[in-house]
Design a protein around this motif. Structure first.
Motif, PDB file in Angstrom:
ATOM      1  N   ALA A 191       0.816  -1.217   0.000  1.00 43.53           N
ATOM      2  CA  ALA A 191       0.000   0.000   0.000  1.00 43.53           C
ATOM      3  C   ALA A 191       0.847   1.264   0.000  1.00 43.53           C
ATOM      4  O   ALA A 191       0.307   2.366  -0.135  1.00 43.53           O
ATOM      5  CB  ALA A 191      -0.943   0.002   1.209  1.00 43.53           C
ATOM      6  N   GLY A 192       2.161   1.129   0.162  1.00 40.92           N
ATOM      7  CA  GLY A 192       3.032   2.303   0.157  1.00 40.92           C
ATOM      8  C   GLY A 192       2.740   3.259   1.292  1.00 40.92           C
ATOM      9  O   GLY A 192       3.019   4.460   1.196  1.00 40.92           O
ATOM     10  N   MET A 193       2.204   2.758   2.403  1.00 48.35           N
ATOM     11  CA  MET A 193       1.832   3.636   3.520  1.00 48.35           C
ATOM     12  C   MET A 193       3.056   4.100   4.296  1.00 48.35           C
ATOM     13  O   MET A 193       4.009   3.355   4.496  1.00 48.35           O
ATOM     14  CB  MET A 193       0.867   2.906   4.459  1.00 48.35           C
ATOM     15  CG  MET A 193      -0.475   2.563   3.825  1.00 48.35           C
ATOM     16  SD  MET A 193      -1.534   1.586   4.930  1.00 48.35           S
ATOM     17  CE  MET A 193      -1.955   2.836   6.163  1.00 48.35           C
TER      18      MET A 193
ATOM     19  N   THR B 262       7.408   0.595  -3.709  1.00 45.03           N
ATOM     20  CA  THR B 262       6.036   0.725  -4.226  1.00 45.03           C
ATOM     21  C   THR B 262       5.999   1.644  -5.438  1.00 45.03           C
ATOM     22  O   THR B 262       5.394   1.315  -6.460  1.00 45.03           O
ATOM     23  CB  THR B 262       5.101   1.280  -3.131  1.00 45.03           C
ATOM     24  OG1 THR B 262       5.205   0.480  -1.960  1.00 45.03           O
ATOM     25  CG2 THR B 262       3.656   1.279  -3.617  1.00 45.03           C
ATOM     26  N   ALA B 263       6.652   2.809  -5.328  1.00 44.87           N
ATOM     27  CA  ALA B 263       6.668   3.758  -6.448  1.00 44.87           C
ATOM     28  C   ALA B 263       7.349   3.138  -7.662  1.00 44.87           C
ATOM     29  O   ALA B 263       6.915   3.344  -8.805  1.00 44.87           O
ATOM     30  CB  ALA B 263       7.388   5.039  -6.034  1.00 44.87           C
TER      31      ALA B 263
ATOM     32  N   THR C 135       0.747   9.008  -8.307  1.00 45.73           N
ATOM     33  CA  THR C 135       0.778  10.035  -7.260  1.00 45.73           C
ATOM     34  C   THR C 135      -0.370   9.834  -6.267  1.00 45.73           C
ATOM     35  O   THR C 135      -0.210  10.096  -5.073  1.00 45.73           O
ATOM     36  CB  THR C 135       0.696  11.451  -7.857  1.00 45.73           C
ATOM     37  OG1 THR C 135      -0.477  11.554  -8.675  1.00 45.73           O
ATOM     38  CG2 THR C 135       1.916  11.759  -8.693  1.00 45.73           C
ATOM     39  N   ALA C 136      -1.528   9.367  -6.769  1.00 47.20           N
ATOM     40  CA  ALA C 136      -2.673   9.131  -5.893  1.00 47.20           C
ATOM     41  C   ALA C 136      -2.378   8.004  -4.904  1.00 47.20           C
ATOM     42  O   ALA C 136      -2.698   8.102  -3.712  1.00 47.20           O
ATOM     43  CB  ALA C 136      -3.907   8.792  -6.721  1.00 47.20           C
ATOM     44  N   ILE C 137      -1.762   6.935  -5.373  1.00 47.45           N
ATOM     45  CA  ILE C 137      -1.420   5.814  -4.503  1.00 47.45           C
ATOM     46  C   ILE C 137      -0.400   6.230  -3.458  1.00 47.45           C
ATOM     47  O   ILE C 137      -0.505   5.912  -2.264  1.00 47.45           O
ATOM     48  CB  ILE C 137      -0.859   4.632  -5.327  1.00 47.45           C
ATOM     49  CG1 ILE C 137      -1.948   4.026  -6.217  1.00 47.45           C
ATOM     50  CG2 ILE C 137      -0.259   3.561  -4.405  1.00 47.45           C
ATOM     51  CD1 ILE C 137      -3.106   3.410  -5.468  1.00 47.45           C
TER      52      ILE C 137
ATOM     53  N   TYR D 158      10.978   8.986  -5.886  1.00 45.69           N
ATOM     54  CA  TYR D 158      10.894   7.708  -5.183  1.00 45.69           C
ATOM     55  C   TYR D 158      11.043   6.514  -6.126  1.00 45.69           C
ATOM     56  O   TYR D 158      11.052   5.379  -5.670  1.00 45.69           O
ATOM     57  CB  TYR D 158       9.537   7.600  -4.469  1.00 45.69           C
ATOM     58  CG  TYR D 158       9.500   8.252  -3.103  1.00 45.69           C
ATOM     59  CD1 TYR D 158       9.349   7.492  -1.946  1.00 45.69           C
ATOM     60  CD2 TYR D 158       9.593   9.628  -2.950  1.00 45.69           C
ATOM     61  CE1 TYR D 158       9.306   8.078  -0.692  1.00 45.69           C
ATOM     62  CE2 TYR D 158       9.545  10.235  -1.711  1.00 45.69           C
ATOM     63  CZ  TYR D 158       9.404   9.449  -0.586  1.00 45.69           C
ATOM     64  OH  TYR D 158       9.365  10.036   0.659  1.00 45.69           O
ATOM     65  N   THR D 159      11.114   6.758  -7.417  1.00 46.57           N
ATOM     66  CA  THR D 159      11.100   5.686  -8.407  1.00 46.57           C
ATOM     67  C   THR D 159      12.508   5.277  -8.828  1.00 46.57           C
ATOM     68  O   THR D 159      13.335   6.125  -9.156  1.00 46.57           O
ATOM     69  CB  THR D 159      10.301   6.129  -9.652  1.00 46.57           C
ATOM     70  OG1 THR D 159       8.983   6.504  -9.241  1.00 46.57           O
ATOM     71  CG2 THR D 159      10.203   4.998 -10.661  1.00 46.57           C
ATOM     72  N   HIS D 160      12.751   3.977  -8.817  1.00 43.61           N
ATOM     73  CA  HIS D 160      14.052   3.424  -9.210  1.00 43.61           C
ATOM     74  C   HIS D 160      13.798   2.304 -10.221  1.00 43.61           C
ATOM     75  O   HIS D 160      13.185   1.283  -9.881  1.00 43.61           O
ATOM     76  CB  HIS D 160      14.806   2.871  -8.003  1.00 43.61           C
ATOM     77  CG  HIS D 160      14.821   3.815  -6.828  1.00 43.61           C
ATOM     78  ND1 HIS D 160      15.824   4.724  -6.623  1.00 43.61           N
ATOM     79  CD2 HIS D 160      13.927   3.996  -5.822  1.00 43.61           C
ATOM     80  CE1 HIS D 160      15.566   5.426  -5.526  1.00 43.61           C
ATOM     81  NE2 HIS D 160      14.420   5.002  -5.015  1.00 43.61           N
TER      82      HIS D 160
END
Length: 418
Positions: free
Chosen positions: A222-224, A354-355, A369-371, A383-385
């Protein structure tokens, strides 16, 4: 109503002797720049000398912090004190605590310089001194904090221009956050029962293991954020259009003990335990609905029902029933990583994972972005790799084959030593 009103020369103020015998000193200052209304400084006392003493003290304090033009410009440390008090009312306690720490560190170096005497050289000296003990990224945040304060001093016309504008910000080289590969989070979660962490208190080992497995799964699936997971309550579990998910609408933050914490009037915050408070999400965008799998949904509800957790009770607590602390989670996270034989990564890297996985699946930017609960795609991209396999696949789809295999010539290698 006054018994007598003795007018003085313009700018000197007015002495008022009231019917009840008290005295008041009053002086008009510049009109409010926002409303244009007349403003006054006043002080009352039982005697004329008492009122005058309080009035003079108030004038001196306003001159000291720059609220009122005086014979001398205020010291930077005095202006900082006033600026922080005003700043405190407009930010969350954690933001204030960080910013105040940065400002106070700068004041230890240049706080005794008067505002009007402050130059770019003073700013450079401050950065040089602090650079001996601070990481580049932290040093830059000190510069940003100082610039925020001096920008306000410029707007108040206490200085002609913010000297930070004449100084280059400290250089910061970006650092890459290390994340797990696509299949490794599952290995981590499955290794939780084998992590060998010591159990304290009466809680069941099965319940404790399940708690960490669910918390880690929520971090990846959930990327929380940490505070969002710690604050999770049953009422946040919703089904929308038949889709199970989590309506993220609160978090736990360290705001301090109730007798010390200053909670701005606009901030909704409820004290939970110790220095922990239940409050609103980080930003407006962080208030979001995150779909989860049916399996995760069922396991969360099974825990809620088995432990008799109420709609507005915390789903995850320690053995004493208090909120989870980040240090405790980090300890169990590291133990699970070691048990699974995985590389050392931070628990916050789960959000990066998650991203990255949403990018790998070519999810549209607005959905990503919403998630994540970000305010912009640029932050989500931070945050993306991209992993090598997904890059190779995408490149293979984009670049046509530039070589004809029919032109390959068979070559026979002869071993001359034979």
């Amino acid at each position: 109503m006054t018994a007598s009103n003795h007018r003085r020369t313009k700018g000197a103020g007015t002495i008022i002797h009231r019917k009840d015998g008290s005295w008041e000193f009053r002086r008009e200052i510049e009109r409010d720049p926002a409303t244009g209304r007349r403003r006054y400084i006043s002080a009352k006392g039982r005697t004329k000398s008492d009122a005058r003493e309080r009035f003079d003290a108030k004038i001196a304090e306003m001159e000291r912090t720059g609220l009122l033009p005086g014979a001398k410009s205020p010291y930077l440390k005095d202006y900082a004190e006033r600026w922080l008090e005003e700043y405190r009312l407009n930010v969350k306690p954690t933001t204030y605590r960080t910013r105040a720490g940065r400002i106070h560190a700068c004041m230890e170096v240049i706080g005794c310089v008067r505002l009007t005497d402050l130059t770019a050289d003073h700013i450079r000296k401050c950065m040089r001194v602090l650079s001996k003990r601070l990481a580049p990224s932290t040093l830059k945040d000190h510069y940003v904090s100082l610039k925020m304060m001096l920008d306000q001093a410029e707007l108040e016309e206490l200085i002609p221009v913010d000297p930070c504008r004449r100084v280059k910000p400290p250089r910061v080289e970006p650092t890459e956050t290390r994340i797990l590969s696509p299949d490794q989070p599952k290995q981590l979660i499955e290794a939780v029962p084998n992590r060998g962490a010591k159990r304290r208190g009466p809680a069941s080992t099965v319940d404790v293991d399940e708690m960490w497995m669910l918390l880690f799964e929520l971090a990846f699936a959930a990327g929380m954020r940490e505070g969002e997971r710690y604050a999770l309550m049953p009422y946040e579990l919703e089904q929308r259009d038949g889709v199970p998910g989590i309506h993220v609408q609160q978090q736990i933050q360290q705001y301090g003990n109730p007798d010390e914490a200053v909670i701005p009037g606009w901030l909704k915050a409820e004290h939970l335990y110790g220095i922990l408070w239940l409050t609103t999400p980080k930003t407006h965008a962080a208030h979001r609905f995150v779909p989860i799998t049916e399996s995760l949904w069922q396991r969360l509800w099974a825990r809620i029902k088995r432990l008799g957790i109420g709609p507005k009770d915390l789903i995850f607590t320690n053995s004493r029933g208090n909120p989870i602390r980040s240090g405790t989670e980090r300890y169990n996270w590291n133990k699970a990583l070691k048990a699974a034989g995985l590389p050392e990564v931070t628990i916050h890297s789960a959000r990066h994972w998650t991203a990255s996985m949403t990018a790998r699946a070519n999810m549209p930017d607005d959905a990503r972005t919403a998630i994540m609960g970000h305010t912009s795609i640029s932050m989500t991209n931070h945050y993306t790799h991209r992993d090598t396999a997904s890059l190779a696949r995408l490149l293979g789809q984009a670049i046509p084959d530039l070589h004809d295999d029919t032109d390959v010539v068979d070559v026979q290698v002869i071993d001359e030593a034979a």
